[in-house]
Design a protein around this motif. Structure first.
Motif, PDB file in Angstrom:
ATOM      1  N   PHE A 148       0.832  -1.208   0.000  1.00  0.00           N
ATOM      2  CA  PHE A 148       0.000   0.000   0.000  1.00  0.00           C
ATOM      3  C   PHE A 148       0.866   1.258   0.000  1.00  0.00           C
ATOM      4  CE2 PHE A 148      -1.963   3.305   2.693  1.00  0.00           C
ATOM      5  CZ  PHE A 148      -3.078   3.606   1.939  1.00  0.00           C
ATOM      6  N   LEU A 149       1.852   1.303   0.916  1.00  0.00           N
ATOM      7  CA  LEU A 149       2.709   2.481   1.010  1.00  0.00           C
ATOM      8  C   LEU A 149       3.621   2.620  -0.197  1.00  0.00           C
ATOM      9  CD1 LEU A 149       3.687   2.532   4.802  1.00  0.00           C
ATOM     10  CD2 LEU A 149       1.888   3.808   3.641  1.00  0.00           C
ATOM     11  N   ASP A 150       4.114   1.490  -0.710  1.00  0.00           N
ATOM     12  CA  ASP A 150       4.982   1.552  -1.887  1.00  0.00           C
ATOM     13  C   ASP A 150       4.252   2.134  -3.090  1.00  0.00           C
ATOM     14  OD1 ASP A 150       7.163   0.588  -0.551  1.00  0.00           O
ATOM     15  OD2 ASP A 150       6.902  -1.505  -1.194  1.00  0.00           O
ATOM     16  N   GLU A 151       2.988   1.744  -3.271  1.00  0.00           N
ATOM     17  CA  GLU A 151       2.214   2.269  -4.389  1.00  0.00           C
ATOM     18  C   GLU A 151       1.940   3.763  -4.207  1.00  0.00           C
ATOM     19  OE1 GLU A 151      -0.064   2.868  -7.770  1.00  0.00           O
ATOM     20  OE2 GLU A 151       1.427   1.322  -7.257  1.00  0.00           O
ATOM     21  N   LEU A 152       1.648   4.162  -2.971  1.00  0.00           N
ATOM     22  CA  LEU A 152       1.400   5.578  -2.694  1.00  0.00           C
ATOM     23  C   LEU A 152       2.672   6.391  -2.939  1.00  0.00           C
ATOM     24  CD1 LEU A 152      -0.565   7.731  -1.708  1.00  0.00           C
ATOM     25  CD2 LEU A 152       0.062   7.154   0.651  1.00  0.00           C
ATOM     26  N   LYS A 153       3.803   5.876  -2.508  1.00  0.00           N
ATOM     27  CA  LYS A 153       5.078   6.570  -2.746  1.00  0.00           C
ATOM     28  C   LYS A 153       5.378   6.679  -4.236  1.00  0.00           C
ATOM     29  CE  LYS A 153       7.807   4.216   0.053  1.00  0.00           C
ATOM     30  NZ  LYS A 153       9.063   3.880   0.768  1.00  0.00           N
TER      31      LYS A 153
END
Length: 456
Positions: free
Chosen positions: A99-104
């Motif tokens: 989730f965080l990797d995609e947002l970043k």
């Protein structure tokens, strides 16, 4: 800047998803984030004209992103318009990391776009049958808003005034209330009790962005902030544009409101010699003045200052209070503030505070709901287990005042409600519950009892 601002490498591993969210922040290195915030704060404090041009890239730092996730996850809020919840992320394949990797990735590639806010209506605090509209951002937007707050807050904290207490690090309601008590006891007996009409809904976007641009010159960050302001509202299937206001219900909304209202602080502090002492908590503020004329002048200064922000003083909810010799009192931050006669010093009055009528009505309503007769089949131990945290939380806030008489009222009310419920459980009729279920009975139950604590 220093090397403390260098972005850490992306070295996630599978252990992240096995950790408690609090442990994750420790694992990632919260000290790095604090170092970043210290550098930003000190730089802003040392140079009041400094504009920061490289803050957008700090949003995707591992320590910033993980702390933002933790802050959002702790609140366990409702999903936004996309229906994505905390549980859905943690239980999905890839979990928090993915989730965080995609947002970043979206942030770094400048392809991130916020979703509209989901409109819900929630009950107003201490008000019956009155609702307040709230906009709930999508989870991904809340995480990025929280990240932006972590990066931007230290910069603006360097400029915020000590007269502002709401939603700021190491500042709270009781500090504001103590400052009121000190100034009133020193002779500031005329109080401008002001109410800003629909503050969070009506802040002018251009005026707010102009204040932000005094400190931030990073075009990507400015574009991001404006995109949140303009995200719009989705209520059912109906979309409406956001022409004014900040995204209520979002992690960054209190910071944006404080930035906007810092203009009010500046104006009233500058005019202090002709007005009085400002105390502001978010959009609630009072000005303590030695004369009525100065209180009236404070009102004029405040009206002029907030008009530039697209805001207005509520005409019917704003008033000037005369505290002298207990003539009048006012409610602020849940407490009623009133001058009372000293028992030791003849002819002397001092400012006392106790839970307001609204606060009393609120806790009684909660107690009544939790002891409703529909729970007659539930064991009293379970009801008390649920009720005690509510009573403890209310007591923890209001013990910092002169609240002993009000506490006795609440203790008696809780006793009455539990005794009536016990009567129903045993099929007993009549209202003589105090004799059937007396003081010793209530003590044996283990219900939390409110005790007085007098602030000094």
């Amino acid at each position: 800047m220093s090397n403390e601002l260098d972005q850490p490498t992306d070295n996630h591993d599978d252990n992240y998803n096995k950790l408690n969210v609090t442990d994750v922040v420790k694992y990632e290195g919260i000290s790095n984030l604090r170092a970043l915030q210290r550098v930003l704060y000190r730089t802003a404090k040392l140079d009041k004209t400094r504009r920061f041009h490289a803050v957008y890239d700090k949003l995707t730092r591992n320590d910033v992103m993980w702390t933002a996730w933790v802050n959002v996850a702790k609140n366990n809020g409702s999903p936004g318009v996309d229906g994505v919840s905390i549980d859905l992320i943690t239980e999905s394949q890839g979990g928090i990391n993915a989730f965080l990797d995609e947002l970043k990735r979206e942030v770094k590639s400048n392809t991130y776009r916020p979703l509209p806010l989901r409109r819900v209506n929630i009950p107003k605090p201490n008000k019956i049958n009155e609702l307040r509209p709230l906009g709930i951002p999508a989870l991904r937007d809340r995480v990025l808003m929280s990240a932006a707050k972590l990066v931007l807050e230290p910069i603006f904290e360097a400029d915020f005034k000590p007269e502002s207490y709401g939603f700021r690090p190491k500042r709270n309601t009781h500090q504001a209330l103590d400052e009121i008590r000190i100034n009133a006891n020193l002779g500031a007996h005329f109080v401008l009790d002001a109410d800003i009409k629909s503050c969070f809904d009506e802040i002018d976007h251009d005026a707010l962005m102009a204040l932000i641009e005094k400190r931030i010159s990073d075009k990507s960050m400015l574009k991001l902030l404006r995109s949140w302001l303009k995200a719009g509202i989705l209520e059912g299937n109906q979309y409406s544009k956001s022409e004014t206001g900040t995204p209520q219900g979002s992690p960054i909304s209190p910071l944006l409101a404080n930035i906007a209202l810092s203009a009010l602080d500046e104006a009233l502090i500058k005019a202090k010699t002709t007005t009085g002492k400002l105390i502001r908590y978010a959009d609630d503020f009072i000005v303590l003045c030695p004369t009525r004329q100065r209180a009236e002048n404070a009102l004029k200064v405040a009206q002029y200052a907030i008009a530039k922000l697209g805001l207005r003083i509520h005409p019917t909810k704003t008033k000037i209070i005369n505290l002298k010799e207990g003539k009048e009192g006012f409610d602020f931050l849940g407490f009623h503030n009133h001058m009372v006669r000293s028992k030791r010093l003849k002819g002397r009055f001092y400012l006392s505070r106790w839970p307001s009528d609204k606060a009393m009505a609120s806790i009684k309503a909660k107690v009544k709901q939790m002891t409703n007769r529909r729970y007659v089949g539930m064991a009293l131990e379970i009801i008390i287990y649920r009720l005690n945290p509510v009573l403890k939380g209310w007591h923890a806030y209001f013990k910092h005042g002169n609240s002993s008489k009000k506490f006795q009222v609440i203790n008696s009310y809780v006793h009455q409600r539990l005794a009536l419920l016990a009567s129903d459980k045993h099929g007993l009729s009549g209202r003589n519950w105090a004799h059937r279920f007396n003081y010793n009975w209530i003590l044996r139950l283990g219900i939390f009892r409110l005790t007085s604590f007098i602030a000094t």
